[in-house]
Design an enzyme around this catalytic site. Structure first.
Site, PDB file in Angstrom:
ATOM      1  N   SER A   1       0.822  -1.213   0.000  1.00 30.53           N
ATOM      2  CA  SER A   1       0.000   0.000   0.000  1.00 30.53           C
ATOM      3  C   SER A   1       0.853   1.259   0.000  1.00 30.53           C
ATOM      4  CB  SER A   1      -0.988  -0.018   1.158  1.00 30.53           C
ATOM      5  OG  SER A   1      -0.372  -0.476   2.321  1.00 30.53           O
TER       6      SER A   1
ATOM      7  N   HIS B   1      -2.673  -2.492  -5.832  1.00 22.37           N
ATOM      8  CA  HIS B   1      -3.065  -2.113  -4.482  1.00 22.37           C
ATOM      9  C   HIS B   1      -4.579  -2.228  -4.344  1.00 22.37           C
ATOM     10  CE1 HIS B   1      -3.396   1.282  -1.275  1.00 22.37           C
ATOM     11  NE2 HIS B   1      -3.484   0.086  -0.739  1.00 22.37           N
TER      12      HIS B   1
ATOM     13  N   GLU C   1      -5.670   0.424  -7.272  1.00 26.29           N
ATOM     14  CA  GLU C   1      -4.569   1.286  -7.726  1.00 26.29           C
ATOM     15  C   GLU C   1      -3.531   0.384  -8.371  1.00 26.29           C
ATOM     16  OE1 GLU C   1      -3.770   5.254  -4.968  1.00 26.29           O
ATOM     17  OE2 GLU C   1      -2.932   3.389  -4.291  1.00 26.29           O
TER      18      GLU C   1
END
Ligand code: 3H9
Length: 697
Positions: free
Chosen positions: A411, A432, A444
């Site tokens: 992350s 992510h 993401e």
């Protein structure tokens, strides 16, 4: 052929709309339809009409791009009125997605036939609107309120089969749907079947008229998730009018509410998100011929909360997935959680037992790293520490096939550093996911400096297959979402030190429209994650770190910023934590004061916007809309405010610049100084939106 074509098939006029990609009802289509209907009406020898669409779908709605401009006649309502008034039977031939204004046009037809895979719906509510061309009045008359209200309030489409059962379509036809509709129309002519206008039907509303309380019960059952939104309230009013008023008055009320919503701020914001979501799928710098390879088999490393959730995403999408864990016990625990999640869905009725079996059958557990050998992509979801990630990637590089994509669910860590330990940095990138990974829509996708275009394209395509909204971001600590979250956390902590309590800060953001505030969210995610992140950067957060040092990691330990009763998730104010906060203020020599909601919201949101501006300047995000999509789908930013960058434009960047300058001075924190891009746009009287306009010009 123009956008609307009329041809003759013996005594049937076939009107075909051809306006790719989704046959949206723009002004030219509406004009073409009015003309085509007049032609079919007046031409002697024409006994019935079929209304069909070319390409992949029936009309998927009004053309949303026209909503921001002055409206030009004829309107969609004019088209539906013309259909209603046709003296000859009109049959809609539906395929693909008959949505919004598209379904309303179909409701104006006298009959509807559909291909078996058709989806029918009124999704206007998702754009902050209500149906504006009769949907709220005709749909309940055709299928009854108990079925129409949930469709309109959820915006979710239904399939052809339930539509047939409900009476929304009259027949399902295999093969070419236009040919099927022509055959249907011939039968109507042969049987002299009378026209059936939805506006004249009334029988299915009789029960609600006799017992008004049933309408309120329906609303209570389906109108829950409408906090802060105007459209659901308007939809309920329009639906109530279908029971209370003659149809023409109901149509008038619907129309005026539609226009009010269309011109209002909420719908503008939601339309922005609709287009931003689609723009995010377009990746800059990707060669046109970058071919996405197909992912047929996946592996996930780690059977913890994230790994398990990610594995579920694959199984849910029908992709076989192997979950690899180091120990048998951890693997069994992880698989058990997954099995429980599925059986809860079956108990709730949101998943069939057969689907659960299928999904469980697509999952395989292993404690042998070598079982990644068959995978086209491996997603690592182990502990968030660089050294561990590097060890895992070195091992994967040796064991996975040479063409396998290696992805990390990190992350915030550096993807290039992770890729550098492999012999294939071009096949390494970040994926992510957001927790719970099987629920949250955002993905993401972190592009490393060496990530190959086809690896990126394959992962974006995979994200869509998994039902996610993929947004490609650059590789910088925290990427986009968590980096901005970091900016918010600085002030969240300061607000506590200056006098606010966790529930006051959270309450202000909930009132703003977030589902939860920063402290409830931190407790849910686990305070230890941020603690470790800060330690790795030599940073300290006075209160969060003190809580972690005392072993309070949030919900998982029953205590964090709040306390939690055993087995419950409701955050309860905790006097120990509050004493800890007050003591921290004292230690730092701060005089506590009461802080109002406006100040709380500005101090939390403006630093995020500032960080967003830096992210744009550094090209870590491609467009302001990408940031908005990330915040709406990953962090619960209220969709009706359009995401942080859109919201900023609405407030005006010069106001935000001035507030940030003041905040930076008062807190003596240079991080809050207005970012160069924000200051430049503010000085020019422009907003972030002007960057998108320039990019697409
Ligand atoms: C309405 O109808 C109001 C009425 O009640 C009242 C009128 C008075 N307009 O999503 P995709 C574009 S409100 C303009 O990637 P998919 C989209 O931007 C409307 N453009 O494809 C994209 O452009 P680009 C109610 C539209 O196959 C391209 O088409 N209807 C519209 O994944 C492909 O879209 C809706 O809310 C539109 N209506 O999904 C339905 N729709 O390629 C909205 C799409 O330049 N649409 N575009 O990025 C959808 O849900 C999906 O697009 C659909 C196809 C399911 C149809």
């Amino acid at each position: 052929m123009g956008l609307v074509d009329v041809r003759r098939d013996d005594n049937i006029a076939v009107i075909t709309i051809d306006n790719p990609p989704v046959n949206a009802l723009n002004n030219a289509v509406r004009t073409g339809l009015i003309d085509a209907l007049a032609l079919a009406r007046d031409r002697a020898g024409i006994r019935a009409v079929v209304l069909a669409c070319a390409g992949r779908t029936f009309v998927a709605g009004a053309d949303i791009t026209e909503f921001g401009k002055p409206s030009k006649p004829p309107s969609t309502t004019d088209v539906v009125t013309a259909l209603d008034a046709m003296p000859k039977p009109v049959v809609a031939a539906l395929h693909g997605t008959a949505l919004g204004g598209g379904l309303e046009v179909a409701l104006g037809c006298h009959f509807r036939v559909a291909a078996p895979t058709t989806r029918l719906g009124l999704p206007e509510i998702k754009l902050g609107l209500i149906p504006g061309a009769g949907g709220t009045q005709r749909l309940p008359r055709l299928i009854g309120m108990a079925k129409a209200l949930p469709m309109i309030l959820s915006g979710d489409p239904i399939g052809a089969k339930p539509a047939l059962e409900a009476g929304l379509v009259d027949a399902i036809v295999d093969g070419d749907v236009t040919a099927g509709a022509i055959a249907f129309a011939r039968r109507l002519v042969a049987n002299k079947t009378p026209l059936r206008r939805a506006r004249d039907l009334d029988a299915k509303l009789a029960d609600m008229r006799a017992d008004r309380a049933r309408f309120d019960e329906l609303v209570a059952a389906h109108g829950k998730r409408s906090r802060g939104l105007h459209a659901p309230i308007a939809a309920i009013e329009a639906l109530r009018a279908a029971i209370d008023l003659p149809i023409d008055q109901g149509l008038e009320l619907e129309r005026s509410k539609f226009i009010e919503l269309k011109d209002g701020e909420q719908s503008k914001a939601q339309r922005h998100i609709f287009f931003a979501e689609r723009a995010a799928a377009k990746i800059g710098g990707l060669p046109k011929d970058a071919k996405a390879r197909e992912i047929k088999h996946a592996a996930v490393i780690g059977a913890g909360t994230m790994g398990g959730g990610i594995a579920m995403c694959f199984a849910n999408a029908g992709i076989p997935v192997t979950i690899v864990e180091a120990s048998k016990e951890a693997l069994a625990r992880g698989l058990d959680v997954i099995a429980k999640n599925y059986s809860t869905s079956v108990k709730r009725g949101s998943l069939s037992a057969a689907d659960m079996e299928r999904r469980n059958g697509l999952m395989q557990g292993s404690t042998d790293f070598a079982s990644v050998a068959d995978a086209d992509i491996v997603i690592e979801a182990v502990f968030e520490e660089m050294e561990i990630k590097k060890r895992v990637f070195s091992a994967l590089d040796l064991l996975a096939a040479k063409t396998t994509i290696l992805a990390s669910n990190t992350s915030y860590l550096d993807i290039d550093a992770i890729g550098a330990v492999t012999q294939r940095p071009s096949a390494v990138l970040g994926t992510h996911f957001f927790s719970p990974a099987n629920v949250m829509r955002l993905l993401e996708i972190v592009r490393g400096k060496a990530t190959a275009p086809e690896v990126l394209a394959a992962t974006v395509a995979l994200g869509r297959r998994l039902g996610k909204i993929p947004v490609v971001v650059g590789n910088r600590h925290g990427f986009v979402g968590n980096r901005m979250l970091g900016a918010r956390s600085i002030e969240a902590e300061r607000l506590l030190l200056e006098g606010a309590l966790p529930h006051e800060v959270d309450g202000a953001l909930v009132q703003f429209g977030f589902p939860m505030g920063p402290f409830a969210m931190a407790d849910l995610a686990g305070l230890d994650v941020g603690w470790r992140n800060r330690k790795s950067q030599g940073l300290r957060a006075e209160i969060a770190d003190a809580l972690c040092e005392a072993g309070h990691y949030g919900q998982k330990t029953g205590k964090g910023f709040y306390r939690y009763e055993a087995g419950a998730r409701t955050p309860l104010p905790d006097s120990d934590t509050e004493s800890l906060i007050v003591a921290a203020s004292r230690r730092l020599g701060l005089t506590r004061r009461s802080i109002d909601k406006k100040e709380i919201v500005e101090r939390l949101i403006f630093p995020m916007i500032n960080e967003g501006a830096r992210i744009l300047d550094e090209k870590i995000a491609q467009r302001p809309g990408d940031i908005d999509v990330i915040w709406v789908y990953g962090y619960g930013f209220p969709v009706w405010r359009g995401g942080p960058m859109f919201y900023a434009d609405g407030l005006g960047l010069s106001y935000i610049r001035d507030r940030l300058s003041a905040l930076s001075r008062e807190s003596n924190d240079k991080r809050h100084e207005p970012a160069a891009l924000l200051a430049k746009l503010a000085a020019a009287g422009e907003g972030f939106g002007s960057l998108e306009a320039k990019a697409s010009a």
